[in-house]
Design an enzyme around this catalytic site. Structure first.
Site, PDB file in Angstrom:
ATOM      1  N   LYS A  53     -13.049 -14.235   7.322  1.00 13.05           N
ATOM      2  CA  LYS A  53     -11.800 -15.076   7.828  1.00 13.05           C
ATOM      3  C   LYS A  53     -11.643 -14.852   9.376  1.00 13.05           C
ATOM      4  CE  LYS A  53      -9.455 -14.662   3.422  1.00 13.05           C
ATOM      5  NZ  LYS A  53      -8.851 -13.970   2.559  1.00 13.05           N
ATOM      6  N   GLN A  97      -4.238  -9.151   2.466  1.00  9.43           N
ATOM      7  CA  GLN A  97      -5.626  -9.346   1.566  1.00  9.43           C
ATOM      8  C   GLN A  97      -5.043  -8.977   0.059  1.00  9.43           C
ATOM      9  OE1 GLN A  97      -8.605 -11.312   2.285  1.00  9.43           O
ATOM     10  NE2 GLN A  97      -8.812 -10.820  -0.015  1.00  9.43           N
ATOM     11  N   ASP A 120      -1.089 -18.318   3.353  1.00  9.77           N
ATOM     12  CA  ASP A 120      -1.805 -18.255   1.937  1.00  9.77           C
ATOM     13  C   ASP A 120      -0.965 -19.110   1.110  1.00  9.77           C
ATOM     14  OD1 ASP A 120      -4.084 -17.118   1.468  1.00  9.77           O
ATOM     15  OD2 ASP A 120      -3.252 -15.050   1.183  1.00  9.77           O
TER      16      ASP A 120
END
Ligand code: NDP
Length: 290
Positions: A53, A97, A120
């Site tokens: 990422k 995460q 997200d």
């Protein structure tokens, strides 16, 4: 019949190229998009995803910051960290995460992220916006699936889309998005009886389970579009999807490979969401300035 390959890697590369110009334009206006990734602990898969990422951000000119916290961090300390990021105007996107260690409630953490920084798309506000057809952040994997279908000019309206898997991050939002695009949607899961009876009816088949070889050629309608989300290691340690690719590509009309299909699209949609968060922040600032 041999199916056409949907090349997620190439589609994602083209999108990143496109995005570079947009990021540069925004940067010239004095706003460099910023993504902060919070990683807790040393899970090797999580570390590798996070590295990817950060690398992607660099490529397109997005500022990225990694906050790496120890495995033993308390829920309270993590929530305080999120509060600080929520208040930081240089941070446009926040990504924590997953999975998190067991002393931390993932839902509490997701709920703590400001919805306008939730790149997200897991916050209940963004899920609600997606369900009611409003603008918001859409989870990256399902957003990437829709983007691939659009790039391939596949008409979704009126098609029968069958989704195998009902997780909050892939199956359910993929089903909702396909419904928003006027597909007729069937959702299958571990309690579904005679799975192939459903999958064989799919014009668009999305498989997100995590079980290699779950869907064989005999479970696919001739000419169908097959999107394989699964990521599994086979006995030789090779990355494979949930669909028997060799067999399925003799029956399907279009098919995504693993690797090189949904994975790169998921990654690029995170960049898209971060850029969108930054553009929205600029609009809000301009609005406030009158
Ligand atoms: P989850 O484990 O959260 O969900 C799996 C789903 O599959 C569940 O809904 C489960 O049903 C269903 N399921 C399990 N066994 C069967 C079966 N035999 N028949 C039908 N359905 C079944 O997984 P995720 O959604 O997080 O991920 C799915 C896969 O996609 C994984 O391989 C993951 O690694 C991969 N993935 C890939 C991404 C990418 O970018 N390429 C991104 C995210 C995930 P039930 O609800 O009844 O338990």
């Amino acid at each position: 019949m041999t199916a056409k390959l949907i090349d997620g890697k190439a589609i994602a590369a083209a999108k990143r190229q496109n995005m570079k110009a947009k990021v540069a334009l925004l940067s010239r206006k004095g706003l460099v998009p910023g993504l902060t990734v919070v990683l807790v602990g040393e899970n090797p898969a999580s570390r590798s995803y996070v590295r990817g990422k950060i690398r992607d951000c660099k490529e397109v000119g997005i500022n990225s910051q990694l906050i790496h916290l120890p495995e033993t961090v308390s829920e309270e300390a993590l929530l305080e960290q999120i509060d600080r990021l929520n208040a930081d105007e240089n941070v446009h996107g926040i990504l924590v995460q997953l999975p998190l260690p067991e002393q931390i409630s993932e839902q509490k953490v997701i709920d703590a992220i400001r919805p306008d920084k939730d790149v997200d798309g897991f916050h209940p506000v963004n899920i609600g916006r997606m369900m009611t057809g409003q603008d918001g952040f859409i989870p990256c994997t399902p957003a990437g699936i829709i983007e691939m279908l659009k790039t391939e000019q596949i008409d979704i309206a009126g098609k029968h889309a069958v989704i195998v898997g009902r997780s909050h991050i892939v199956g359910k939002p993929a089903a909702q998005l396909l419904l928003n695009h006027n597909a007729t949607v069937t959702i299958c899961h571990s309690k579904t009886r005679s799975l192939a009876d459903y999958t064989r009816q799919a014009d668009i088949l999305v498989v997100a389970v995590g079980r290699a070889g779950l869907i064989g050629a005999d479970a696919i309608k001739p000419g169908a579009v097959v999107i394989d989300v699964g990521m599994n290691r086979n006995s030789e340690g090779k990355l494979v999807g949930d669909v028997d690719f060799a067999g399925a590509s003799q029956v399907a009309g279009l098919i995504t490979p693993v690797p090189g299909g949904v994975g790169p699209m998921t990654r690029v949609m995170l960049l898209e969401n971060t850029l969108k968060a930054a553009e929205n922040a600029l609009k809000r600032a301009n609005h406030a300035a009158g």
